[in-house]
Design an enzyme around this catalytic site. Structure first.
Site, mmCIF file in Angstrom:
data_model
loop_
_atom_site.group_PDB
_atom_site.id
_atom_site.type_symbol
_atom_site.label_atom_id
_atom_site.label_comp_id
_atom_site.label_asym_id
_atom_site.label_seq_id
_atom_site.Cartn_x
_atom_site.Cartn_y
_atom_site.Cartn_z
ATOM 1 N N ASP A 47 39.298 54.444 116.203
ATOM 2 C CA ASP A 47 40.706 54.168 115.918
ATOM 3 C C ASP A 47 41.572 55.102 116.737
ATOM 4 O OD1 ASP A 47 40.695 52.106 113.810
ATOM 5 O OD2 ASP A 47 39.570 53.598 112.679
ATOM 6 N N ASP A 55 39.036 44.809 109.263
ATOM 7 C CA ASP A 55 39.210 46.261 109.291
ATOM 8 C C ASP A 55 40.175 46.662 108.181
ATOM 9 O OD1 ASP A 55 39.566 48.916 109.880
ATOM 10 O OD2 ASP A 55 40.227 48.607 111.943
#
EC number: 5.1.3.1
Length: 225
Positions: free
Chosen positions: A34, A174
């Site tokens: 991320d 996600d």
């Protein structure tokens, strides 16, 4: 079977190399990074130096989720540091098609990330150059959020669009992907699971056992479908 991608933002960053080794041996399918810039999302995490530092610790694909403004400026940098998959947010770039087209030209798997409130409409125009779509099931920026149940219909609609247009697009989910939500998202058509603190990291049983249990669980879910 569903592909499992540990979200390394949720790992013990002081023992990142060790965690990657454990997960590699635990038969995960890819590693999810991320990347946050503190502008597109209210957090700041990871970067290309971190990716470079662990690239040779595993031969599994590296998936960079760019939660950053103007991602088109940095695509080549993430390719050069060893990323195999890159996703960008529709909302973050003024020229989505051009950005995805450039990503495609580098040879990486090209991903389009959609926030919970972002529609699927743009896929009508970029679906032919997208390899996977990231459906955010929480608002991006932080781990540990509550799963947004309305995104289940979004996954279902995306699967219908893919099938109706005979496209080869994977569906990545996600955000609070847990033992409770995995059966639901897989039933709707998700086949790439980004897994963090909800089912993998910081579990009392330890990372090695958590990875083994998660693989066994997802394999059972696929058999039931």
């Amino acid at each position: 079977m569903a592909e499992i991608g540990p979200s390394l933002m949720c790992s013990d960053l002081g023992a990142l190399r060790e965690d990657i080794n454990i997960l590699h041996e635990g038969n995960v399918d890819f590693f999810h990074f991320d990347i946050m810039d503190g502008h597109f999302v209210p957090n700041y995490t990871m970067g290309t130096d971190m990716i470079k530092s662990v690239r040779y610790d595993t031969n599994l694909p590296f998936d960079a989720h760019l939660m950053i403004e103007y991602p088109e400026r940095y695509i080549d940098t993430f390719v050069e540091c060893g990323c195999d998959m890159i996703s960008v947010h529709e909302e973050a770039t003024p020229h989505l098609h051009r950005t995805l087209q450039h990503m495609k030209s580098t040879g990486v798997q090209t991903g389009l990330a959609l926030n919970p409130s972002t529609s699927l409409n743009s896929l009508e125009y970029v679906g032919d150059i997208v390899d996977y779509v990231v459906i955010m099931t929480v608002n991006p920026g932080f781990a540990g959020q509550t799963f947004i149940s309305s995104t289940l219909n979004k996954i279902d609609n995306l699967k219908h669009f893919i099938n109706s247009n005979n496209l080869q697009i994977k569906i990545q989910v996600d955000g609070n992907i847990s033992y409770d939500t995995i059966p639901e998202v897989m039933k709707k058509g998700a086949n790439m699971l980004v897994c963090g603190t909800s089912c993998l990291f910081r579990q009392p049983k330890g990372l090695q056992q958590a990875a083994a249990d998660l693989r066994q669980f997802t394999d059972r879910m696929k058999v039931k479908q």
